[in-house]
Design an enzyme around this catalytic site. Structure first.
Site, short mmCIF file in Angstrom:
data_model
loop_
_atom_site.label_atom_id
_atom_site.label_comp_id
_atom_site.label_asym_id
_atom_site.label_seq_id
_atom_site.Cartn_x
_atom_site.Cartn_y
_atom_site.Cartn_z
N SER A 101 -4.32 44.35 102.56
CA SER A 101 -3.16 43.64 102.05
C SER A 101 -2.45 42.84 103.14
O SER A 101 -3.02 41.92 103.72
CB SER A 101 -2.22 44.64 101.37
N ASP A 240 0.26 37.16 100.51
CA ASP A 240 -0.22 38.03 101.58
C ASP A 240 -1.74 38.01 101.60
O ASP A 240 -2.37 37.22 100.88
CB ASP A 240 0.33 39.45 101.42
N ASP A 242 -4.24 39.76 100.49
CA ASP A 242 -5.06 39.92 99.29
C ASP A 242 -4.42 39.27 98.07
O ASP A 242 -4.93 39.42 96.96
CB ASP A 242 -5.37 41.39 99.03
N ASP A 244 -1.79 39.81 96.28
CA ASP A 244 -1.10 40.52 95.20
C ASP A 244 0.42 40.43 95.36
O ASP A 244 1.17 40.90 94.51
CB ASP A 244 -1.55 41.97 95.08
#
Length: 449
Positions: A101, A240, A242, A244
């Protein structure tokens, strides 16, 4: 849990999270699925842009195939895209995202989704953990072994088409800046905003394996703010690693954090007759958002920190928006997890419909000052800290000090070896003073352990 934290298995790549552990995790997941389904399972795997992603994907794939599971690699793909594709690929029984992340490139992680695109329950994770430590003797041979199979179609196109289909408008004529954090949205953002008709300037979409989140993205938003201030932009969006999470900036470069996004989206959803129930936040949701929503007669429900807890409450209550100040925004009519690009598209449509500027919308929510201090604490001790007598005592004293106009939250990080101290109140100087006081007590209590 020994391996799973609040957001999957995390650790330094090739240290805590090495290829051997990834292989055992793949083998364990395959064994659990085989036991549950009684047939050969199929798993989709996506990853972000970290240098260790390919290594871990190869190890996971080997473990899964050893357990008789077919594997489809999606390549670089945002976490919410993997969740969506898992839920909408009939043959998929689970999905895996290899990502840490917003963490630096040295870290990595393994997140697992069930066939409906939701993160696993604690019970399901416990089953996998049991097999990680005691792998079953499966003895698959011949045609029983899993195979690596291609995805039918273009996974990027499928995800982009889905996100665009949720939008109540098109963004023609809107100039925006988009920061991909040199992460997974580098594979999707340009195509998405082109389909949406926006005039999008894309930055930090040249990943090299070690520059993910490095001075860019939602954790380092200063570059996006500077760009937006220097040009004629309606707004900017930062994701960010990833994708999400999403944070926005208004046309003056001021931050629009997750709480503000949630409040403004909820208001827009209510106006359009799309809001179900109210908003699910966490114990860290800003008191200013509470006030904004209460004025508009929109209920608020608070959970523990973590998007998984937000989503659980949303599903239990039948509400369709929730999230965290960090930029995890869950719009459950369209997604089973936080989705930064979906959030950006929905906010930009709300902005367009409002006829206002982004700064005018942003100023409608007056946030209380919050100060957060991270205290380093070993992972095996961080969960004890909040219950220590001295820590509980300082928490009560600070709550009394603010007299209902502020609060303190002391909690272990779900992803890092830290205890997080957050203090909130109406006056910044008071908040800073009390945060330092609480952090000193936590440090002293940790040293005494």
């Amino acid at each position: 849990m020994k391996y799973f934290g609040t957001d999957g298995i995390r650790g330094k790549a090739n240290v805590e999270l090495d290829a051997a552990l990834a292989y055992r995790a793949g083998l364990a997941l395959g064994a659990v699925l085989l036991k549950e389904l009684g047939r050969k399972p199929r798993v989709l795997i996506g990853r972000d842009t970290r240098i260790s992603g390919g290594m871990l994907e190869a190890a996971l794939t080997a473990g899964l195939c050893t357990a008789g599971t077919d594997v489809t690699g999606l390549g670089v793909m945002p976490t919410p895209a993997v969740a969506y594709l898992t839920a909408n690929t009939p043959a998929a029984d689970a999905g895996i995202v290899i990502s840490a992340s917003h963490n630096p490139f040295e870290d990595n992680g393994i997140k697992i989704f069930g066939s409906r695109g939701y993160k696993l329950t604690d019970r399901e994770e416990a089953q996998i953990e049991a097999y990680i430590d005691a792998p079953p003797a499966l003895n698959m041979t011949g045609g029983q072994l899993g195979a690596v199979r291609p995805f039918e179609g273009d996974p990027v196109e499928a995800y982009v088409r889905h996100v665009a289909s949720t939008a109540p408008c098109r963004l023609n004529g809107m100039r925006i800046a988009v920061d991909c954090a040199n992460g997974a949205s580098s594979a999707t953002a340009e195509a998405l905003f082109r389909v949406m008709g926006a005039d999008a300037v894309i930055l930090h979409q040249s990943p090299n394996g070690i520059n993910i989140n490095a001075g860019c993205g939602s954790t380092h938003i200063e570059g996006l703010q500077e760009l937006v201030r220097s040009g004629s932009f309606a707004a900017g969006a930062a994701f960010d690693g990833d994708a999400d999470r999403c944070l926005m900036v208004d046309e003056t470069g001021e931050l629009i954090d997750g709480d503000h996004l949630i409040g403004l989206l909820a208001e827009d959803m209510k106006r359009r007759g799309r809001l179900k129930g109210g908003v699910v936040g966490t114990i860290l949701t800003n008191l200013g958002l509470h006030a904004f929503l209460e004025e508009r007669q929109i209920p608020v429900w608070s959970t523990k920190v973590g998007d998984r807890y937000v989503l659980e409450a949303m599903r239990e209550k039948g509400w369709n928006i929730g999230g965290e100040q960090s930029g995890h925004v869950i719009l459950s009519d369209y997604a089973t997890t936080g989705d930064g690009q979906l959030t950006a598209v929905q906010f930009l449509c709300a902005l367009k419909a409002s006829g206002a500027t982004a700064s005018q919308l942003n100023r409608r929510i007056e946030s209380f000052p919050q100060v957060s201090i991270n205290v380093p604490v070993a992972n095996d001790r961080k969960h004890q800290v909040a219950a220590l007598p001295a820590v509980e005592q300082v928490g009560r004293e600070i709550a009394d000090y603010f007299g209902g106009q502020g609060r303190v939250v002391i909690r272990p990080s779900g992803t890092e070896p830290k205890v997080r101290v957050m203090v909130e109140g109406r006056e910044l100087a008071q908040v800073q003073q009390q945060a330092q006081r609480a952090a000193q007590v936590v440090k002293a209590a940790v040293e005494a352990l």
